[in-house]
Design a protein around this motif. Sequence first.
Motif, mmCIF file in Angstrom:
data_model
loop_
_atom_site.group_PDB
_atom_site.id
_atom_site.type_symbol
_atom_site.label_atom_id
_atom_site.label_comp_id
_atom_site.label_asym_id
_atom_site.label_seq_id
_atom_site.Cartn_x
_atom_site.Cartn_y
_atom_site.Cartn_z
ATOM 1 N N ALA A 180 0.829 -1.204 0.000
ATOM 2 C CA ALA A 180 0.000 0.000 0.000
ATOM 3 C C ALA A 180 0.864 1.254 0.000
ATOM 4 O O ALA A 180 0.538 2.247 -0.667
ATOM 5 N N ARG A 181 1.969 1.237 0.735
ATOM 6 C CA ARG A 181 2.851 2.401 0.774
ATOM 7 C C ARG A 181 3.502 2.653 -0.590
ATOM 8 O O ARG A 181 3.623 3.795 -1.030
ATOM 9 N N ILE A 182 3.921 1.568 -1.249
ATOM 10 C CA ILE A 182 4.531 1.718 -2.578
ATOM 11 C C ILE A 182 3.514 2.269 -3.568
ATOM 12 O O ILE A 182 3.814 3.165 -4.363
ATOM 13 N N ARG A 183 2.291 1.741 -3.528
ATOM 14 C CA ARG A 183 1.239 2.240 -4.409
ATOM 15 C C ARG A 183 0.978 3.726 -4.155
ATOM 16 O O ARG A 183 0.747 4.496 -5.089
ATOM 17 N N TRP A 184 0.994 4.121 -2.888
ATOM 18 C CA TRP A 184 0.747 5.520 -2.535
ATOM 19 C C TRP A 184 1.848 6.421 -3.107
ATOM 20 O O TRP A 184 1.568 7.507 -3.624
ATOM 21 N N LEU A 185 3.112 5.958 -3.028
ATOM 22 C CA LEU A 185 4.220 6.727 -3.587
ATOM 23 C C LEU A 185 4.106 6.844 -5.111
ATOM 24 O O LEU A 185 4.636 7.783 -5.711
ATOM 25 N N MET A 186 3.406 5.883 -5.729
ATOM 26 C CA MET A 186 3.203 5.913 -7.176
ATOM 27 C C MET A 186 1.997 6.764 -7.576
ATOM 28 O O MET A 186 1.693 6.894 -8.758
ATOM 29 N N GLY A 187 1.290 7.313 -6.572
ATOM 30 C CA GLY A 187 0.184 8.203 -6.868
ATOM 31 C C GLY A 187 -1.194 7.623 -6.626
ATOM 32 O O GLY A 187 -2.197 8.301 -6.860
ATOM 33 N N TYR A 188 -1.271 6.360 -6.169
ATOM 34 C CA TYR A 188 -2.567 5.761 -5.887
ATOM 35 C C TYR A 188 -3.023 6.102 -4.468
ATOM 36 O O TYR A 188 -2.211 6.486 -3.612
ATOM 37 N N GLU A 189 -4.322 5.935 -4.215
ATOM 38 C CA GLU A 189 -4.860 6.248 -2.898
ATOM 39 C C GLU A 189 -4.444 5.184 -1.879
ATOM 40 O O GLU A 189 -4.137 4.041 -2.235
ATOM 41 N N LEU A 190 -4.448 5.566 -0.614
ATOM 42 C CA LEU A 190 -4.183 4.631 0.470
ATOM 43 C C LEU A 190 -5.453 3.850 0.796
ATOM 44 O O LEU A 190 -6.565 4.346 0.610
ATOM 45 N N PRO A 191 -5.324 2.625 1.281
ATOM 46 C CA PRO A 191 -6.514 1.891 1.731
ATOM 47 C C PRO A 191 -7.085 2.548 2.981
ATOM 48 O O PRO A 191 -6.347 3.142 3.768
ATOM 49 N N PHE A 192 -8.396 2.439 3.165
ATOM 50 C CA PHE A 192 -9.002 3.014 4.356
ATOM 51 C C PHE A 192 -9.009 2.038 5.523
ATOM 52 O O PHE A 192 -9.317 2.406 6.651
ATOM 53 N N ASP A 193 -8.628 0.783 5.256
ATOM 54 C CA ASP A 193 -8.589 -0.209 6.334
ATOM 55 C C ASP A 193 -7.666 -1.347 5.926
ATOM 56 O O ASP A 193 -7.370 -1.536 4.733
ATOM 57 N N ARG A 194 -7.198 -2.074 6.914
ATOM 58 C CA ARG A 194 -6.381 -3.264 6.671
ATOM 59 C C ARG A 194 -6.699 -4.295 7.745
ATOM 60 O O ARG A 194 -6.855 -3.965 8.929
ATOM 61 N N HIS A 195 -6.799 -5.545 7.327
ATOM 62 C CA HIS A 195 -6.933 -6.667 8.252
ATOM 63 C C HIS A 195 -5.842 -7.684 7.961
ATOM 64 O O HIS A 195 -5.386 -7.808 6.821
ATOM 65 N N ASP A 196 -5.427 -8.397 8.980
ATOM 66 C CA ASP A 196 -4.563 -9.557 8.816
ATOM 67 C C ASP A 196 -5.320 -10.777 9.313
ATOM 68 O O ASP A 196 -5.849 -10.763 10.429
ATOM 69 N N TRP A 197 -5.389 -11.795 8.470
ATOM 70 C CA TRP A 197 -6.071 -13.035 8.827
ATOM 71 C C TRP A 197 -5.053 -14.161 8.907
ATOM 72 O O TRP A 197 -4.167 -14.261 8.037
ATOM 73 N N ILE A 198 -5.172 -14.997 9.920
ATOM 74 C CA ILE A 198 -4.356 -16.197 10.049
ATOM 75 C C ILE A 198 -5.208 -17.388 9.636
ATOM 76 O O ILE A 198 -6.220 -17.688 10.276
ATOM 77 N N VAL A 199 -4.800 -18.055 8.565
ATOM 78 C CA VAL A 199 -5.533 -19.204 8.038
ATOM 79 C C VAL A 199 -4.825 -20.490 8.439
ATOM 80 O O VAL A 199 -3.598 -20.596 8.334
ATOM 81 N N ASP A 200 -5.595 -21.436 8.909
ATOM 82 C CA ASP A 200 -5.081 -22.755 9.266
ATOM 83 C C ASP A 200 -5.172 -23.652 8.038
ATOM 84 O O ASP A 200 -6.252 -24.093 7.657
ATOM 85 N N ARG A 201 -4.036 -23.920 7.411
ATOM 86 C CA ARG A 201 -3.978 -24.783 6.236
ATOM 87 C C ARG A 201 -3.640 -26.206 6.687
ATOM 88 O O ARG A 201 -2.531 -26.679 6.541
ATOM 89 N N CYS A 202 -4.637 -26.841 7.297
ATOM 90 C CA CYS A 202 -4.475 -28.215 7.795
ATOM 91 C C CYS A 202 -3.247 -28.337 8.691
ATOM 92 O O CYS A 202 -2.401 -29.231 8.520
ATOM 93 N N GLY A 203 -3.130 -27.423 9.643
ATOM 94 C CA GLY A 203 -2.041 -27.464 10.602
ATOM 95 C C GLY A 203 -0.953 -26.447 10.359
ATOM 96 O O GLY A 203 -0.145 -26.183 11.259
ATOM 97 N N LYS A 204 -0.909 -25.841 9.197
ATOM 98 C CA LYS A 204 0.090 -24.815 8.877
ATOM 99 C C LYS A 204 -0.580 -23.450 8.907
ATOM 100 O O LYS A 204 -1.601 -23.240 8.264
ATOM 101 N N GLU A 205 0.009 -22.527 9.665
ATOM 102 C CA GLU A 205 -0.546 -21.173 9.755
ATOM 103 C C GLU A 205 -0.019 -20.302 8.613
ATOM 104 O O GLU A 205 1.192 -20.222 8.394
ATOM 105 N N VAL A 206 -0.941 -19.664 7.910
ATOM 106 C CA VAL A 206 -0.595 -18.797 6.786
ATOM 107 C C VAL A 206 -1.245 -17.437 7.025
ATOM 108 O O VAL A 206 -2.453 -17.352 7.242
#
Length: 255
Positions: A180-206
């Motif tokens: 998002a920061r790189i996009r902003w430096l290129m002239g694009y708008e910033l996101p108004f929100d961000r989430h991080d999700w932890i997904v359980d891939r059959c025992g592996k956290e992604v």
Amino acid sequence: MGNTVSAAEIAASQIIHPNDPIKHKPYNHSKASTGNYPAECPMHRKAESECPIQQGKGDINPLNMMGPANQEPSPGQPFPLSKERQVSTIPKSIVKEGEGSFWVYPSPQMFWNAMLKKGWKWKSDDLKQKDMDAIIKIHNANNEHAWQEVLKWEALHAKECMDPRLKSFGGKASDYSPRARIRWLMGYELPFDRHDWIVDRCGKEVRYIIDYYDGGTVDDKFKFALLDVRPAMDSFENVWDRMRVTWWRWMYSNE
């Protein structure tokens, strides 16, 4: 479904003042992502919390950093709100005794209370009773859309795991991702929100990063945000997945 309040607050402002542009917090160039998991949100550590429930208050669920469901009307609440909660299509990784196997979205009453806890103040010309129902639908639609985007990435590992599940999540609205920061430096708008999700891939956290961008007016399916969903570049496997998808998009873009 938890502390994903920021997107719905933006939706609320769009409902009340549809012609006003979305306002972003000033971006601090010196602020860099720490890469650590949070004290107050599951995925990031910082001094100030983005979550509606602060650390150390009551019986906090570490998977979404929310306290017990508050279905009680707030003092001075101008109208009654529904306490009905919708079950999502997003499967849980950890299912406690007596709980269902899918994440459950907050009711309009819970959302109202969470917004007040974050400091939002109701005014007589602000939200109406019917608006809260629309906000909940927008919030739920955004989460369902995000999960479908996650499943597209998880399809790359279908042989490894046919049943990915969401383990935990947290909001980090003012901690912009490197992309998002790189996009902003290129002239694009910033996101108004961000989430991080932890997904359980059959025992592996992604870990997945979800940036929310203004998509304009709310459509008939209660979608208004443009989502940028991708695995975090914190493992070789995730980096390889992103390289593969980038190559495919470039190869088949003309088709």
